[in-house]
Design a protein around this motif. Structure first.
Motif, PDB file in Angstrom:
ATOM      1  N   GLY A 149      18.710 -26.346 -15.023  1.00 30.65           N
ATOM      2  CA  GLY A 149      19.515 -26.491 -13.821  1.00 30.65           C
ATOM      3  C   GLY A 149      20.812 -25.702 -13.881  1.00 30.65           C
ATOM      4  O   GLY A 149      21.095 -24.986 -14.839  1.00 30.65           O
ATOM      5  N   ASN A 150      21.617 -25.847 -12.839  1.00 28.45           N
ATOM      6  CA  ASN A 150      22.915 -25.170 -12.756  1.00 28.45           C
ATOM      7  C   ASN A 150      23.964 -26.060 -13.423  1.00 28.45           C
ATOM      8  O   ASN A 150      24.630 -26.865 -12.768  1.00 28.45           O
ATOM      9  N   ALA A 151      24.077 -25.931 -14.726  1.00 30.29           N
ATOM     10  CA  ALA A 151      24.963 -26.790 -15.507  1.00 30.29           C
ATOM     11  C   ALA A 151      26.397 -26.269 -15.483  1.00 30.29           C
ATOM     12  O   ALA A 151      26.663 -25.111 -15.157  1.00 30.29           O
ATOM     13  N   GLU A 152      27.324 -27.143 -15.842  1.00 28.00           N
ATOM     14  CA  GLU A 152      28.722 -26.752 -15.975  1.00 28.00           C
ATOM     15  C   GLU A 152      28.894 -25.887 -17.218  1.00 28.00           C
ATOM     16  O   GLU A 152      28.107 -25.956 -18.165  1.00 28.00           O
ATOM     17  N   GLN A 153      29.950 -25.084 -17.215  1.00 25.38           N
ATOM     18  CA  GLN A 153      30.194 -24.181 -18.330  1.00 25.38           C
ATOM     19  C   GLN A 153      30.322 -24.941 -19.645  1.00 25.38           C
ATOM     20  O   GLN A 153      29.829 -24.497 -20.679  1.00 25.38           O
ATOM     21  N   GLN A 154      30.971 -26.110 -19.616  1.00 22.96           N
ATOM     22  CA  GLN A 154      31.162 -26.882 -20.841  1.00 22.96           C
ATOM     23  C   GLN A 154      29.833 -27.365 -21.404  1.00 22.96           C
ATOM     24  O   GLN A 154      29.670 -27.474 -22.622  1.00 22.96           O
ATOM     25  N   THR A 155      28.863 -27.621 -20.523  1.00 25.34           N
ATOM     26  CA  THR A 155      27.535 -28.039 -20.984  1.00 25.34           C
ATOM     27  C   THR A 155      26.878 -26.923 -21.778  1.00 25.34           C
ATOM     28  O   THR A 155      26.260 -27.165 -22.825  1.00 25.34           O
ATOM     29  N   TYR A 156      27.013 -25.679 -21.303  1.00 27.87           N
ATOM     30  CA  TYR A 156      26.460 -24.544 -22.037  1.00 27.87           C
ATOM     31  C   TYR A 156      27.187 -24.348 -23.369  1.00 27.87           C
ATOM     32  O   TYR A 156      26.559 -24.028 -24.386  1.00 27.87           O
ATOM     33  N   VAL A 157      28.498 -24.543 -23.354  1.00 29.11           N
ATOM     34  CA  VAL A 157      29.285 -24.350 -24.584  1.00 29.11           C
ATOM     35  C   VAL A 157      28.874 -25.355 -25.653  1.00 29.11           C
ATOM     36  O   VAL A 157      28.676 -24.996 -26.824  1.00 29.11           O
ATOM     37  N   THR A 158      28.731 -26.628 -25.267  1.00 29.92           N
ATOM     38  CA  THR A 158      28.374 -27.640 -26.267  1.00 29.92           C
ATOM     39  C   THR A 158      26.949 -27.443 -26.774  1.00 29.92           C
ATOM     40  O   THR A 158      26.645 -27.765 -27.925  1.00 29.92           O
ATOM     41  N   ALA A 159      26.073 -26.916 -25.928  1.00 28.94           N
ATOM     42  CA  ALA A 159      24.682 -26.714 -26.356  1.00 28.94           C
ATOM     43  C   ALA A 159      24.528 -25.464 -27.207  1.00 28.94           C
ATOM     44  O   ALA A 159      23.882 -25.491 -28.266  1.00 28.94           O
ATOM     45  N   PHE A 160      25.124 -24.352 -26.757  1.00 24.72           N
ATOM     46  CA  PHE A 160      24.877 -23.055 -27.397  1.00 24.72           C
ATOM     47  C   PHE A 160      26.043 -22.517 -28.212  1.00 24.72           C
ATOM     48  O   PHE A 160      25.872 -21.559 -28.961  1.00 24.72           O
ATOM     49  N   GLY A 161      27.232 -23.097 -28.056  1.00 23.93           N
ATOM     50  CA  GLY A 161      28.396 -22.588 -28.769  1.00 23.93           C
ATOM     51  C   GLY A 161      29.267 -21.730 -27.856  1.00 23.93           C
ATOM     52  O   GLY A 161      28.903 -21.381 -26.733  1.00 23.93           O
ATOM     53  N   THR A 162      30.437 -21.369 -28.350  1.00 23.87           N
ATOM     54  CA  THR A 162      31.374 -20.584 -27.567  1.00 23.87           C
ATOM     55  C   THR A 162      31.010 -19.095 -27.595  1.00 23.87           C
ATOM     56  O   THR A 162      30.319 -18.630 -28.492  1.00 23.87           O
ATOM     57  N   GLY A 163      31.482 -18.382 -26.588  1.00 23.76           N
ATOM     58  CA  GLY A 163      31.287 -16.940 -26.535  1.00 23.76           C
ATOM     59  C   GLY A 163      29.888 -16.506 -26.195  1.00 23.76           C
ATOM     60  O   GLY A 163      29.526 -15.342 -26.387  1.00 23.76           O
ATOM     61  N   VAL A 164      29.055 -17.424 -25.687  1.00 22.55           N
ATOM     62  CA  VAL A 164      27.669 -17.094 -25.343  1.00 22.55           C
ATOM     63  C   VAL A 164      27.583 -16.825 -23.843  1.00 22.55           C
ATOM     64  O   VAL A 164      28.057 -17.616 -23.030  1.00 22.55           O
ATOM     65  N   GLU A 165      26.975 -15.714 -23.491  1.00 24.78           N
ATOM     66  CA  GLU A 165      26.868 -15.336 -22.084  1.00 24.78           C
ATOM     67  C   GLU A 165      25.600 -15.931 -21.483  1.00 24.78           C
ATOM     68  O   GLU A 165      24.503 -15.732 -21.989  1.00 24.78           O
ATOM     69  N   ILE A 166      25.775 -16.648 -20.382  1.00 25.69           N
ATOM     70  CA  ILE A 166      24.644 -17.281 -19.691  1.00 25.69           C
ATOM     71  C   ILE A 166      24.256 -16.422 -18.496  1.00 25.69           C
ATOM     72  O   ILE A 166      25.115 -16.005 -17.717  1.00 25.69           O
ATOM     73  N   PRO A 167      22.971 -16.107 -18.330  1.00 24.79           N
ATOM     74  CA  PRO A 167      22.547 -15.334 -17.160  1.00 24.79           C
ATOM     75  C   PRO A 167      23.029 -15.984 -15.864  1.00 24.79           C
ATOM     76  O   PRO A 167      22.887 -17.197 -15.680  1.00 24.79           O
ATOM     77  N   SER A 168      23.611 -15.196 -14.982  1.00 32.66           N
ATOM     78  CA  SER A 168      24.151 -15.713 -13.726  1.00 32.66           C
ATOM     79  C   SER A 168      23.038 -15.787 -12.691  1.00 32.66           C
ATOM     80  O   SER A 168      22.679 -14.787 -12.064  1.00 32.66           O
ATOM     81  N   ARG A 169      22.477 -16.985 -12.521  1.00 32.17           N
ATOM     82  CA  ARG A 169      21.372 -17.189 -11.579  1.00 32.17           C
ATOM     83  C   ARG A 169      21.488 -18.560 -10.934  1.00 32.17           C
ATOM     84  O   ARG A 169      22.126 -19.469 -11.478  1.00 32.17           O
ATOM     85  N   ASP A 170      20.861 -18.705  -9.785  1.00 27.55           N
ATOM     86  CA  ASP A 170      20.774 -19.995  -9.124  1.00 27.55           C
ATOM     87  C   ASP A 170      19.467 -20.642  -9.563  1.00 27.55           C
ATOM     88  O   ASP A 170      18.396 -20.322  -9.061  1.00 27.55           O
ATOM     89  N   PHE A 171      19.561 -21.543 -10.543  1.00 27.99           N
ATOM     90  CA  PHE A 171      18.361 -22.119 -11.143  1.00 27.99           C
ATOM     91  C   PHE A 171      17.758 -23.192 -10.246  1.00 27.99           C
ATOM     92  O   PHE A 171      18.446 -24.107  -9.791  1.00 27.99           O
TER      93      PHE A 171
END
Length: 338
Positions: free
Chosen positions: A268-290
């Motif tokens: 889904g379209n998660a918040e940035q902090q959700t991606y950070v806690t899952a994958f770590g800092t400095g990770v680029e997430i593809p910009s898409r409407d999931f």
């Protein structure tokens, strides 16, 4: 100009762009938004070649549909037969080895259907998967567990802790069995000796953890020890933990446990902090409407940076599909499988 090479596979649905590495281009190639210059193609991930002479950009056609669609259980079973006994597929381009897994996503993101897809695959393998299901909210997973593994399904927190103890007891027995066999083949795992896998699926883990935190220190330490032993020792023994939750911050999922779940999926379209806690800092997430069931994942050697994925669309009676699998999840309490 640097040398540029294109190669394509899967009827031009996927490809590879190689750009010769030059000192004067190095920093610019690290951050260059090449997708904007590739028409319908999008860069999925990039890295340096082994000799560091080329930048490698993996491409995919943005028009392609990654998601698999199954109109019947038989279609899913037929596709599953093409995948290894100890592998799970997510979409047309993503097959991962059985391993500890974290699935994160808000309500409506498709987490539940993702779990259904994985469980149906496990129950349909020619090898037997021993399933343990924990659902502290008593929702769909517990109903499913009552169909396929009633003796290994728990809702109440105390019952879940008991289930964790039993799972660890089975793991200790496997450890003793495997130790005797390792004398003939060092660094081997359960796969090398024909042992069956055990999988503990933990839905709404944050809800469970909130109750555990209110317990006395002795019980908190026991729970943390039980879960830690699974993630630290389970891979070689064939015991795996699947954690499903809405957010994976350290207050809900200890960092040590999260870091030892190699397959991480955020839907889904998660918040940035959700991606950070899952994958770590400095990770680029593809910009898409999931859409529902779509997201990104990482897994060592396959996707060291987040790659797109999309769980299957199951267009059939899921309850009937699982009822048909009733009894295929062997209960180790009453019948000792391998």
């Amino acid at each position: 100009m640097p040398k540029i090479k294109f190669t394509f596979t899967d009827n031009y649905q996927r490809g590879m762009l190689l750009v010769e590495n030059r000192v004067k281009y190095a920093q610019r190639l690290d951050t260059a938004p090449l997708s904007s210059a590739l028409k319908r193609y999008v860069v999925e991930r990039s890295y340096l070649s082994d000799d560091e002479n080329y930048y490698c950009f993996e491409l995919f056609d943005s028009r392609l549909e990654r998601r698999l669609e199954f109109r019947s259980v038989d279609e899913l079973l037929s596709y599953n037969a093409q995948v290894g006994d100890f592998e799970l597929f997510i979409d047309k381009f993503t097959v991962v080895p059985l391993h500890h897994t974290l699935i994160v996503g808000q309500t409506g993101s498709g987490k539940t259907y993702g779990v259904y897809s994985f469980l149906l695959q496990m129950l349909s393998k020619p090898v037997q998967y021993h399933l343990y299901l924990a659902d502290p909210k008593g929702s769909s997973l517990s109903i499913l567990g009552d169909m396929i593994a009633p003796d290994c399904t728990a809702e109440d927190v105390d019952d879940i802790v008991t289930l964790l103890r039993e799972f660890n007891d089975e793991m200790d027995k496997r450890k003793a069995d495997l130790k005797a066999k390792l004398a003939t083949k060092l660094e081997a795992s359960y796969l090398d000796f024909g042992f069956n896998p055990y999988v503990f699926v933990f839905d709404e883990y944050a809800s469970f953890q909130s109750v555990v935190q209110a317990m006395d220190k002795k019980h908190r330490d026991e729970v943390n020890k039980l879960i830690s032993q699974i993630v630290l020792q389970g891979r070689q023994l064939g015991f795996f933990l699947f954690v499903v939750m809405q957010k994976s911050d350290s207050t809900s999922l200890p960092t040590m446990i999260r870091d030892n779940l190699p397959l991480k999926i955020v839907l889904g379209n998660a918040e940035q902090q959700t991606y950070v806690t899952a994958f770590g800092t400095g990770v680029e997430i593809p910009s898409r409407d999931f859409r529902k069931g779509e997201g990104v994942y990482t897994f060592p050697r396959i996707a060291n940076t987040p790659k797109l994925c999309a769980f299957s669309y199951l267009d059939f009676d899921i309850n009937a599909a699982f009822r048909a699998k009733r009894g295929l999840c062997n209960n180790p309490r009453s019948s000792k499988g391998a």
